[in-house]
Scaffold this motif. Structure first.
Motif, PDB file in Angstrom:
ATOM      1  N   LEU A  33       0.829  -1.206   0.000  1.00  0.00           N
ATOM      2  CA  LEU A  33       0.000   0.000   0.000  1.00  0.00           C
ATOM      3  C   LEU A  33       0.867   1.261   0.000  1.00  0.00           C
ATOM      4  N   ASP A  34       1.966   1.232   0.729  1.00  0.00           N
ATOM      5  CA  ASP A  34       2.881   2.382   0.719  1.00  0.00           C
ATOM      6  C   ASP A  34       3.433   2.611  -0.683  1.00  0.00           C
ATOM      7  N   GLN A  35       3.764   1.535  -1.393  1.00  0.00           N
ATOM      8  CA  GLN A  35       4.248   1.662  -2.766  1.00  0.00           C
ATOM      9  C   GLN A  35       3.202   2.326  -3.661  1.00  0.00           C
ATOM     10  N   LEU A  36       1.964   1.860  -3.535  1.00  0.00           N
ATOM     11  CA  LEU A  36       0.888   2.413  -4.352  1.00  0.00           C
ATOM     12  C   LEU A  36       0.645   3.881  -4.021  1.00  0.00           C
ATOM     13  N   MET A  37       0.647   4.211  -2.731  1.00  0.00           N
ATOM     14  CA  MET A  37       0.411   5.590  -2.324  1.00  0.00           C
ATOM     15  C   MET A  37       1.529   6.520  -2.795  1.00  0.00           C
ATOM     16  N   GLU A  38       2.787   6.055  -2.702  1.00  0.00           N
ATOM     17  CA  GLU A  38       3.915   6.842  -3.213  1.00  0.00           C
ATOM     18  C   GLU A  38       3.770   7.069  -4.714  1.00  0.00           C
ATOM     19  N   HIS A  39       3.396   6.021  -5.430  1.00  0.00           N
ATOM     20  CA  HIS A  39       3.219   6.103  -6.880  1.00  0.00           C
ATOM     21  C   HIS A  39       2.159   7.147  -7.236  1.00  0.00           C
ATOM     22  N   TYR A  40       1.002   7.063  -6.582  1.00  0.00           N
ATOM     23  CA  TYR A  40      -0.067   7.993  -6.909  1.00  0.00           C
ATOM     24  C   TYR A  40       0.194   9.393  -6.348  1.00  0.00           C
ATOM     25  N   SER A  41       0.976   9.500  -5.287  1.00  0.00           N
ATOM     26  CA  SER A  41       1.331  10.805  -4.742  1.00  0.00           C
ATOM     27  C   SER A  41       2.105  11.607  -5.769  1.00  0.00           C
ATOM     28  N   ASP A  42       3.052  10.931  -6.417  1.00  0.00           N
ATOM     29  CA  ASP A  42       3.852  11.602  -7.455  1.00  0.00           C
ATOM     30  C   ASP A  42       2.973  12.018  -8.631  1.00  0.00           C
ATOM     31  N   ARG A  43       2.083  11.129  -9.058  1.00  0.00           N
ATOM     32  CA  ARG A  43       1.229  11.418 -10.210  1.00  0.00           C
ATOM     33  C   ARG A  43       0.235  12.536  -9.907  1.00  0.00           C
ATOM     34  N   TYR A  55      -0.100  15.867 -11.933  1.00  0.00           N
ATOM     35  CA  TYR A  55      -1.345  15.982 -12.708  1.00  0.00           C
ATOM     36  C   TYR A  55      -2.538  16.040 -11.753  1.00  0.00           C
ATOM     37  N   PRO A  56      -2.828  17.195 -11.208  1.00  0.00           N
ATOM     38  CA  PRO A  56      -3.886  17.319 -10.189  1.00  0.00           C
ATOM     39  C   PRO A  56      -5.272  16.905 -10.680  1.00  0.00           C
ATOM     40  N   SER A  57      -5.496  16.892 -11.983  1.00  0.00           N
ATOM     41  CA  SER A  57      -6.823  16.564 -12.501  1.00  0.00           C
ATOM     42  C   SER A  57      -7.075  15.060 -12.583  1.00  0.00           C
ATOM     43  N   LEU A  58      -6.069  14.248 -12.285  1.00  0.00           N
ATOM     44  CA  LEU A  58      -6.241  12.801 -12.358  1.00  0.00           C
ATOM     45  C   LEU A  58      -7.168  12.298 -11.245  1.00  0.00           C
ATOM     46  N   ILE A  59      -7.626  11.064 -11.403  1.00  0.00           N
ATOM     47  CA  ILE A  59      -8.461  10.433 -10.383  1.00  0.00           C
ATOM     48  C   ILE A  59      -7.699  10.416  -9.057  1.00  0.00           C
ATOM     49  N   PRO A  60      -8.319  10.849  -7.955  1.00  0.00           N
ATOM     50  CA  PRO A  60      -7.621  10.852  -6.652  1.00  0.00           C
ATOM     51  C   PRO A  60      -7.521   9.428  -6.082  1.00  0.00           C
ATOM     52  N   MET A  61      -6.632   8.653  -6.661  1.00  0.00           N
ATOM     53  CA  MET A  61      -6.556   7.241  -6.322  1.00  0.00           C
ATOM     54  C   MET A  61      -6.164   6.985  -4.878  1.00  0.00           C
ATOM     55  N   ARG A  62      -5.359   7.868  -4.274  1.00  0.00           N
ATOM     56  CA  ARG A  62      -4.973   7.641  -2.876  1.00  0.00           C
ATOM     57  C   ARG A  62      -6.213   7.659  -1.972  1.00  0.00           C
ATOM     58  N   ARG A  63      -7.107   8.618  -2.201  1.00  0.00           N
ATOM     59  CA  ARG A  63      -8.322   8.684  -1.377  1.00  0.00           C
ATOM     60  C   ARG A  63      -9.243   7.493  -1.692  1.00  0.00           C
ATOM     61  N   LEU A  64      -9.324   7.116  -2.952  1.00  0.00           N
ATOM     62  CA  LEU A  64     -10.194   5.996  -3.332  1.00  0.00           C
ATOM     63  C   LEU A  64      -9.704   4.679  -2.735  1.00  0.00           C
ATOM     64  N   ILE A  65      -8.390   4.469  -2.754  1.00  0.00           N
ATOM     65  CA  ILE A  65      -7.830   3.250  -2.161  1.00  0.00           C
ATOM     66  C   ILE A  65      -8.119   3.204  -0.664  1.00  0.00           C
ATOM     67  N   ALA A  66      -7.848   4.309   0.006  1.00  0.00           N
ATOM     68  CA  ALA A  66      -8.069   4.355   1.457  1.00  0.00           C
ATOM     69  C   ALA A  66      -9.555   4.218   1.783  1.00  0.00           C
ATOM     70  N   PHE A  67     -10.406   4.887   1.011  1.00  0.00           N
ATOM     71  CA  PHE A  67     -11.844   4.807   1.282  1.00  0.00           C
ATOM     72  C   PHE A  67     -12.358   3.391   1.064  1.00  0.00           C
ATOM     73  N   ALA A  68     -11.860   2.694   0.026  1.00  0.00           N
ATOM     74  CA  ALA A  68     -12.277   1.309  -0.227  1.00  0.00           C
ATOM     75  C   ALA A  68     -11.944   0.417   0.966  1.00  0.00           C
ATOM     76  N   ILE A  69     -10.799   0.651   1.572  1.00  0.00           N
ATOM     77  CA  ILE A  69     -10.398  -0.157   2.735  1.00  0.00           C
ATOM     78  C   ILE A  69     -11.257   0.176   3.946  1.00  0.00           C
ATOM     79  N   PHE A  70     -11.340   1.457   4.293  1.00  0.00           N
ATOM     80  CA  PHE A  70     -11.990   1.834   5.548  1.00  0.00           C
ATOM     81  C   PHE A  70     -13.519   1.754   5.484  1.00  0.00           C
ATOM     82  N   SER A  71     -14.103   1.886   4.275  1.00  0.00           N
ATOM     83  CA  SER A  71     -15.561   1.793   4.141  1.00  0.00           C
ATOM     84  C   SER A  71     -16.012   0.391   3.777  1.00  0.00           C
ATOM     85  N   THR A  72     -15.083  -0.433   3.272  1.00  0.00           N
ATOM     86  CA  THR A  72     -15.339  -1.797   2.757  1.00  0.00           C
ATOM     87  C   THR A  72     -16.230  -1.781   1.518  1.00  0.00           C
ATOM     88  N   ARG A  73     -16.249  -0.691   0.786  1.00  0.00           N
ATOM     89  CA  ARG A  73     -17.131  -0.582  -0.375  1.00  0.00           C
ATOM     90  C   ARG A  73     -16.443  -1.075  -1.659  1.00  0.00           C
TER      91      ARG A  73
END
Length: 361
Positions: free
Chosen positions: A185-195, A199-217
């Motif tokens: 997860l740290d690798q993925l977050m670092e990867h998307y942090s750089d992107r 590119y601020p207009s990209l999908i906010p994948m860090r929030r989506l990944i974290a929300f998927a885990i904590f909400s179980t959705r």
């Protein structure tokens, strides 16, 4: 009206051909025949067909165009008031376009033909995939005769399913137990942090990944959540069209939100979009898969984040009913697979990425 003719085959074995011929004013208006290995079977078929053909209007029905399985599929798709899921639509379309069984008259499709179709399907496909095909096709068999008088025999489908299970041609989808490690997860977050920085207009994948885990959705559920479906004061969200066996469209369920998920929603900007996360679920999944491939993270799917989130709740010491209020599981039996979890505590306690993407105010 009918007769049985005994014939001797080249291998010396006997066969019995039951023949029916109907005459009207010296003219044959209908004839049919079927061959059997045993005389009693031929006699039984002959009696059954003679009885059926003696029914009023039976001969007229034979002159009508014979509806095929493809016709039944078309009618099912056209008249179903429930929205047909993307996977089911693809499966039915493939059956209709690529397999000979779709061209067969409905009344000629018995259990043997369904088994033959499944055997053809099994070439290059896993039993779980074959099982999905048969399951989707069975839904048409279940309603064709009572709803539209289309002569599809549901009992033949039930018989075929028993045979296919015994032969190992079908199987239920295997349960995945893959969970991401904190390092992955740290690798993925670092990867998307750089992107996201570049590119601020990209999908906010860090929030989506974290929300998927904590909400179980699930990813599709996340993309459908609107601001009006979120009740911050009650710490819950209305999950629309939640996936559930036998019911999906219209299955709306209120689910509780853990504090971490509420923090992430609070960090999302209010835009003109009605959705909190206005991003297509398939795009989210595709981005996640590309990132895993680039980072050489093996066999990790976005959906595994839901499994991770549910597992975390059990590790926090929650019981099955409590977890179900968040996960939305209707059947508690589905959550018994997590009873093996022995670890206790929250491995996300102090996780730096939660503070980065959703700082506490």
């Amino acid at each position: 009206m009918g007769s049985i003719v005994e014939r001797k085959r080249r291998n010396g074995q006997k066969s019995y051909t039951a023949q029916i011929r109907i005459m009207r004013e010296g003219v044959t208006v209908h004839s049919e025949a079927q061959t059997f290995e045993r005389r009693p079977a031929a006699a039984a078929w002959l009696k059954k067909r003679e009885t059926a053909l003696a029914e009023p209007g039976a001969l007229e029905k034979l002159k009508q165009p014979q509806l095929t399985l493809a016709d039944a599929i078309d009618r099912y798709v056209k008249e179903s008031k429930k929205e047909i899921g993307r996977t089911k639509a693809q499966v039915l379309g493939k059956i209709k376009e690529e397999f000979d069984i779709a061209k067969m008259p409905c009344k000629e499709i018995g259990s043997a033909e369904i088994v033959e179709f499944a055997t053809e399907l099994s070439k290059g496909r896993q039993p779980q995939t074959v099982g999905n095909y048969i399951s989707h096709l069975a839904s048409i068999f279940a309603i064709a005769r009572p709803a539209w008088k289309i002569d599809l025999d549901y009992s033949a489908m039930e018989d075929a399913q028993v045979v296919l299970k015994r032969l190992g041609l079908v199987a239920k989808s295997a349960q995945r137990d893959r969970r991401p490690t904190l390092e992955e997860l740290d690798q993925l977050m670092e990867h998307y942090s750089d992107r996201e920085t570049r590119y601020p207009s990209l999908i906010p994948m860090r929030r989506l990944i974290a929300f998927a885990i904590f909400s179980t959705r699930r990813q599709e559920e996340i993309s459908r959540i609107t601001w009006s479906d979120y009740e911050e004061e009650n710490k819950r969200v209305l999950v629309r069209d939640m996936k559930n066996p036998g019911e999906k469209i219209g299955n709306d369920v209120w689910c509780d939100l853990p504090p971490e998920a509420i923090r992430i929603i609070g960090s999302m900007p209010r835009t003109a979009a009605a959705e909190i996360f206005p991003h297509d679920g398939r795009s989210v999944s595709a981005s996640f898969t590309r990132a895993c491939n680039l980072l050489e993270i093996e066999d990790l799917h976005f959906h595994d984040l839901r499994h991770e989130g549910v597992s975390r709740l059990f590790e926090l010491g929650w019981n099955i009913p409590h977890v179900a209020t968040v996960s939305g599981h209707r059947s508690w039996n589905s959550l018994k697979r997590y009873s093996h979890i022995k670890q206790r505590g929250d491995k996300y306690d102090g996780w730096k990425w939660l503070e980065i993407i959703a700082p506490q105010t």
